[in-house]
Design a protein around this motif. Sequence first.
Motif, PDB file in Angstrom:
ATOM      1  N   ILE A   9       0.841  -1.197   0.000  1.00 39.50           N
ATOM      2  CA  ILE A   9       0.000   0.000   0.000  1.00 39.50           C
ATOM      3  C   ILE A   9       0.881   1.254   0.000  1.00 39.50           C
ATOM      4  N   PHE A  10       1.919   1.235   0.807  1.00 41.81           N
ATOM      5  CA  PHE A  10       2.834   2.375   0.867  1.00 41.81           C
ATOM      6  C   PHE A  10       3.684   2.454  -0.398  1.00 41.81           C
ATOM      7  N   VAL A  11       4.093   1.306  -0.906  1.00 36.70           N
ATOM      8  CA  VAL A  11       4.869   1.280  -2.153  1.00 36.70           C
ATOM      9  C   VAL A  11       4.057   1.875  -3.296  1.00 36.70           C
ATOM     10  N   GLU A  12       2.776   1.500  -3.380  1.00 37.37           N
ATOM     11  CA  GLU A  12       1.913   2.013  -4.453  1.00 37.37           C
ATOM     12  C   GLU A  12       1.746   3.527  -4.366  1.00 37.37           C
ATOM     13  N   HIS A  13       1.853   4.080  -3.166  1.00 37.27           N
ATOM     14  CA  HIS A  13       1.747   5.533  -2.991  1.00 37.27           C
ATOM     15  C   HIS A  13       3.113   6.223  -3.001  1.00 37.27           C
ATOM     16  N   GLY A  14       4.171   5.469  -3.232  1.00 31.33           N
ATOM     17  CA  GLY A  14       5.509   6.046  -3.308  1.00 31.33           C
ATOM     18  C   GLY A  14       6.059   6.527  -1.991  1.00 31.33           C
ATOM     19  N   ILE A  15       5.619   5.899  -0.885  1.00 34.99           N
ATOM     20  CA  ILE A  15       5.996   6.367   0.452  1.00 34.99           C
ATOM     21  C   ILE A  15       7.117   5.505   1.040  1.00 34.99           C
ATOM     22  N   ARG A  16       8.172   6.176   1.438  1.00 34.99           N
ATOM     23  CA  ARG A  16       9.277   5.498   2.110  1.00 34.99           C
ATOM     24  C   ARG A  16       8.935   5.294   3.579  1.00 34.99           C
ATOM     25  N   LEU A  17       9.232   4.110   4.099  1.00 39.23           N
ATOM     26  CA  LEU A  17       8.997   3.822   5.512  1.00 39.23           C
ATOM     27  C   LEU A  17      10.311   3.811   6.276  1.00 39.23           C
ATOM     28  N   ARG A  18      10.325   4.504   7.403  1.00 39.62           N
ATOM     29  CA  ARG A  18      11.466   4.486   8.311  1.00 39.62           C
ATOM     30  C   ARG A  18      10.943   4.104   9.694  1.00 39.62           C
ATOM     31  N   VAL A  19      11.778   3.477  10.493  1.00 37.99           N
ATOM     32  CA  VAL A  19      11.400   3.131  11.862  1.00 37.99           C
ATOM     33  C   VAL A  19      12.425   3.760  12.801  1.00 37.99           C
ATOM     34  N   ALA A  20      11.941   4.573  13.734  1.00 34.67           N
ATOM     35  CA  ALA A  20      12.806   5.252  14.702  1.00 34.67           C
ATOM     36  C   ALA A  20      12.541   4.691  16.083  1.00 34.67           C
ATOM     37  N   GLY A  21      13.565   4.148  16.703  1.00 36.75           N
ATOM     38  CA  GLY A  21      13.408   3.584  18.033  1.00 36.75           C
ATOM     39  C   GLY A  21      14.548   2.633  18.337  1.00 36.75           C
ATOM     40  N   THR A  22      14.601   2.194  19.572  1.00 38.93           N
ATOM     41  CA  THR A  22      15.622   1.232  19.966  1.00 38.93           C
ATOM     42  C   THR A  22      15.219  -0.179  19.537  1.00 38.93           C
ATOM     43  N   ARG A  23      16.200  -1.017  19.257  1.00 38.87           N
ATOM     44  CA  ARG A  23      15.926  -2.412  18.897  1.00 38.87           C
ATOM     45  C   ARG A  23      15.858  -3.321  20.131  1.00 38.87           C
ATOM     46  N   VAL A  24      16.143  -2.752  21.308  1.00 40.15           N
ATOM     47  CA  VAL A  24      16.144  -3.545  22.545  1.00 40.15           C
ATOM     48  C   VAL A  24      14.759  -4.145  22.769  1.00 40.15           C
ATOM     49  N   ARG A  25      14.710  -5.442  23.074  1.00 40.89           N
ATOM     50  CA  ARG A  25      13.519  -6.222  23.392  1.00 40.89           C
ATOM     51  C   ARG A  25      12.707  -6.652  22.166  1.00 40.89           C
ATOM     52  N   LEU A  26      13.075  -6.157  20.988  1.00 39.20           N
ATOM     53  CA  LEU A  26      12.323  -6.565  19.801  1.00 39.20           C
ATOM     54  C   LEU A  26      12.728  -7.972  19.377  1.00 39.20           C
ATOM     55  N   SER A  27      11.752  -8.736  18.911  1.00 39.43           N
ATOM     56  CA  SER A  27      12.031 -10.106  18.462  1.00 39.43           C
ATOM     57  C   SER A  27      12.761 -10.083  17.116  1.00 39.43           C
ATOM     58  N   ARG A  28      13.363 -11.213  16.782  1.00 38.98           N
ATOM     59  CA  ARG A  28      14.045 -11.336  15.490  1.00 38.98           C
ATOM     60  C   ARG A  28      13.073 -11.108  14.335  1.00 38.98           C
ATOM     61  N   ARG A  29      11.843 -11.577  14.514  1.00 36.50           N
ATOM     62  CA  ARG A  29      10.811 -11.424  13.485  1.00 36.50           C
ATOM     63  C   ARG A  29      10.497  -9.954  13.222  1.00 36.50           C
ATOM     64  N   VAL A  30      10.371  -9.183  14.288  1.00 40.03           N
ATOM     65  CA  VAL A  30      10.048  -7.761  14.136  1.00 40.03           C
ATOM     66  C   VAL A  30      11.226  -7.020  13.516  1.00 40.03           C
ATOM     67  N   LYS A  31      12.432  -7.298  13.973  1.00 39.12           N
ATOM     68  CA  LYS A  31      13.609  -6.620  13.426  1.00 39.12           C
ATOM     69  C   LYS A  31      13.802  -6.940  11.946  1.00 39.12           C
ATOM     70  N   LYS A  32      13.519  -8.170  11.570  1.00 38.02           N
ATOM     71  CA  LYS A  32      13.623  -8.566  10.158  1.00 38.02           C
ATOM     72  C   LYS A  32      12.612  -7.798   9.312  1.00 38.02           C
ATOM     73  N   THR A  42      11.698   0.198   0.506  1.00 41.52           N
ATOM     74  CA  THR A  42      11.102   1.506   0.205  1.00 41.52           C
ATOM     75  C   THR A  42      12.127   2.644   0.173  1.00 41.52           C
ATOM     76  N   LYS A  43      13.404   2.339   0.297  1.00 40.89           N
ATOM     77  CA  LYS A  43      14.412   3.390   0.484  1.00 40.89           C
ATOM     78  C   LYS A  43      14.532   4.346  -0.689  1.00 40.89           C
ATOM     79  N   ASP A  44      14.102   3.935  -1.885  1.00 44.38           N
ATOM     80  CA  ASP A  44      14.234   4.804  -3.053  1.00 44.38           C
ATOM     81  C   ASP A  44      12.934   5.514  -3.426  1.00 44.38           C
ATOM     82  N   LEU A  45      11.893   5.355  -2.617  1.00 46.68           N
ATOM     83  CA  LEU A  45      10.614   6.001  -2.917  1.00 46.68           C
ATOM     84  C   LEU A  45      10.664   7.473  -2.502  1.00 46.68           C
ATOM     85  N   THR A  46      10.022   8.332  -3.282  1.00 47.61           N
ATOM     86  CA  THR A  46      10.246   9.768  -3.118  1.00 47.61           C
ATOM     87  C   THR A  46       8.983  10.618  -2.927  1.00 47.61           C
TER      88      THR A  46
END
Length: 230
Positions: free
Chosen positions: A88-111, A120-124
Amino acid sequence: MSEKVLPVHVGFIVDGNRRWAKAQGLSAQEGHSAGYEKLREIIIDTIDRGVPYVSAYIFSTENWHRSGPEVKHLMNLVVQMLTRDLHIFVEHGIRLRVAGTRVRLSRRVKKAIDEAEAATKDLTHGTAILSFNYGGHQEIIDAVNTLRKTLSTHKKVTAQIFEQFLYTPDVPPCDLIVRTSGEQRLSNFMLWRSAYSELIFVKKSWPDMTKRDITAILNEYAKRSRRFGG
């Protein structure tokens, strides 16, 4: 007629999902699900109006104190946004970033975070920053600790240097911060980037937000006189 002045960066403090659910006779998890659907809509609509950066405070470092089932549901919603609904975000050309600590996050979430950011790093069309497992104090502490390992102890630290060590150093300060549910506080959100933010507090809960509210918020921002202490 001159065009309406738009903020470069709008930060949303997403608040009131649980109270909304209680008023509807629903569970907290159902409230968060409704809030998630609204989050996608509001991010896309705000960026489509010409705001290049939109951040959303969706899970704080203090939210781990909530019940196990509620935390698990919130983690699942984040993974859903970053995987199944990423298109949905790709279709709208939106880059996603996540700001926060990785402490306590599961491997699944970090992946999921790593893969969504890479995809999405090249979406503008605009950038959405998910403040997830985020705390303003923690961001500053993490920045200081990284800075200490990187810079010479003899080098003078300036605000410009310090900003390079924040979670998303290229993201500009918040011109506008909006909080829903009637609460009037920042709750540890974007402490470094909120020094001169305009603040708007909306009484309705987050799941009740509409595109009309975004129109009203941006109109109100355009009326503000920003002097930055001058």
